[in-house]
Scaffold this motif. Sequence first.
Motif, PDB file in Angstrom:
ATOM      1  N   ASP A   1      92.000  42.035  22.468  1.00 17.60           N
ATOM      2  CA  ASP A   1      92.645  42.121  23.673  1.00 17.60           C
ATOM      3  C   ASP A   1      92.670  40.834  24.434  1.00 17.60           C
ATOM      4  O   ASP A   1      93.594  40.256  25.059  1.00 17.60           O
ATOM      5  CB  ASP A   1      92.348  43.368  24.391  1.00 17.60           C
ATOM      6  CG  ASP A   1      92.508  44.584  23.647  1.00 17.60           C
ATOM      7  OD1 ASP A   1      93.309  44.419  22.783  1.00 17.60           O
ATOM      8  OD2 ASP A   1      92.025  45.659  24.197  1.00 17.60           O
ATOM      9  N   ALA A   2      91.304  40.315  24.558  1.00 16.41           N
ATOM     10  CA  ALA A   2      91.064  39.146  25.192  1.00 16.41           C
ATOM     11  C   ALA A   2      91.843  37.822  24.636  1.00 16.41           C
ATOM     12  O   ALA A   2      92.443  37.092  25.190  1.00 16.41           O
ATOM     13  CB  ALA A   2      89.756  38.983  25.511  1.00 16.41           C
TER      14      ALA A   2
ATOM     15  N   HIS B   1      94.418  38.200  22.570  1.00 10.84           N
ATOM     16  CA  HIS B   1      95.848  38.293  22.869  1.00 10.84           C
ATOM     17  C   HIS B   1      96.442  38.101  24.098  1.00 10.84           C
ATOM     18  O   HIS B   1      97.210  37.041  24.437  1.00 10.84           O
ATOM     19  CB  HIS B   1      96.283  39.721  22.575  1.00 10.84           C
ATOM     20  CG  HIS B   1      97.595  39.888  22.833  1.00 10.84           C
ATOM     21  ND1 HIS B   1      98.542  39.480  21.785  1.00 10.84           N
ATOM     22  CD2 HIS B   1      98.376  40.873  23.541  1.00 10.84           C
ATOM     23  CE1 HIS B   1      99.759  40.028  22.147  1.00 10.84           C
ATOM     24  NE2 HIS B   1      99.631  40.622  23.141  1.00 10.84           N
ATOM     25  N   ALA B   2      95.600  38.297  25.144  1.00 10.28           N
ATOM     26  CA  ALA B   2      95.865  37.922  26.562  1.00 10.28           C
ATOM     27  C   ALA B   2      95.786  36.492  27.073  1.00 10.28           C
ATOM     28  O   ALA B   2      96.744  35.972  27.562  1.00 10.28           O
ATOM     29  CB  ALA B   2      95.075  38.663  27.635  1.00 10.28           C
ATOM     30  N   GLU B   3      94.804  35.829  26.029  1.00 13.56           N
ATOM     31  CA  GLU B   3      94.536  34.331  26.249  1.00 13.56           C
ATOM     32  C   GLU B   3      96.158  33.648  25.568  1.00 13.56           C
ATOM     33  O   GLU B   3      96.477  32.583  26.086  1.00 13.56           O
ATOM     34  CB  GLU B   3      93.509  33.729  25.792  1.00 13.56           C
ATOM     35  CG  GLU B   3      92.126  34.235  26.432  1.00 13.56           C
ATOM     36  CD  GLU B   3      92.048  33.785  27.875  1.00 13.56           C
ATOM     37  OE1 GLU B   3      92.645  32.344  27.999  1.00 13.56           O
ATOM     38  OE2 GLU B   3      91.389  34.023  28.704  1.00 13.56           O
TER      39      GLU B   3
ATOM     40  N   ALA C   1      98.832  33.887  27.807  1.00 10.62           N
ATOM     41  CA  ALA C   1      98.799  32.991  28.741  1.00 10.62           C
ATOM     42  C   ALA C   1      99.138  31.527  28.387  1.00 10.62           C
ATOM     43  O   ALA C   1      99.519  30.912  29.241  1.00 10.62           O
ATOM     44  CB  ALA C   1      97.614  33.145  29.421  1.00 10.62           C
TER      45      ALA C   1
END
Length: 381
Positions: A316-317, A319-321, A324
């Motif tokens: 998840d981290a 994917h979020a990065e 972004a």
Amino acid sequence: MSPVLPSARVVTVVLLVLLCGGCASLAPQRSELTTRVGRSDLSVAVMRTRVRDLARRFSGLIEALADDLAARSGSPHVASAMLRFKANAVPAVQSALFQPDPVAALIDTWALLAQLEDSLPRTAVGASPELLAHAHDSLGALESELEAEWRGVTGREDATQTRDKVHAWAAANPLTGPLVTRVSTTELLASLTNVPGGGLRSTAASLVEDTRDLTARVDLYATSLPRQARWQAELVAVDALRAPTVQSALAELGRTVDLLDRVGAVAANSPAILERERRAALDSVHAERLGLQAYLTGERQGVLADVDRERQAVVDALHAERIATLQQLDGLARGWVDHAFDRLTPLVDRVFLWLALLAVLLGVGGLLGGVLLTRAWRRAH
């Protein structure tokens, strides 16, 4: 010197003590504290009888309260705490109720119960709120009996102010260690009876226990002291089991069981009793192995679950990065395109201007050429 003289002196002293006790019982003994709280018609003997009668009941009820809380909690830690609780509370309640002045005994026991109510949640750590509430209600019932005795002594039906003072004193003086180190209730007693603090000890010291008080105390101790001795022995055993030497001894015992298991395998042709003992040991080891296996399985599943959660968190981290980063690159690309268009707009304008000027010049040149050719053609004809 004849050996009869010491015996005669002892008999004489005993007779004098009994005579003084009989005279004291015949004279209506008065307590300054009893007079000050409002009922001067109650004698010390009557109040002592009423207060002493509570000692046996309160001891048994506190013991039953602790045993019930320990049994219903199902926790070894709570059971050990309740064992220590009753081993300290029962003798403290007995000592408080057997004070020479019954009014002082009443107030001291009342304050002790209030302190026990406040300290119970800190003592029985791990017990459910329902069990703590039940134990608190049981102590509250004992306190209600003392409150009823206080109303009988004072002759006033409303004991709210006294109860508030007792609980305020208990809150200001919580139990932080063994009950033998608790703060004296002399100041509380002085505030409730309007007796100066310095005169309380002399008032209580002037009251001497008679033979009935001594008999009641000895009778109660004869019943209670064996149980208290057993509680102390259980506490010593619990503390001893937690010692490092005992833990090492238990480890050695485990290795001894393994050795006995091998000896049992060698002695397969021994009598039936040895076979039964060997099988019992193997069953015990098997049960321990199954328990350990179940524990390791649970731990493994817990670790896998934690790893899966950590992996999902990392995905998840990332994917979020990534999102972004893409959003940031998209913003940068848009900025670059806008900047390029902003730079190209003046250039294009200049190109079109030069092309327009060139077209005008070509048009003018064409016209001039046409005019010149026309004139030349005319001259030729």
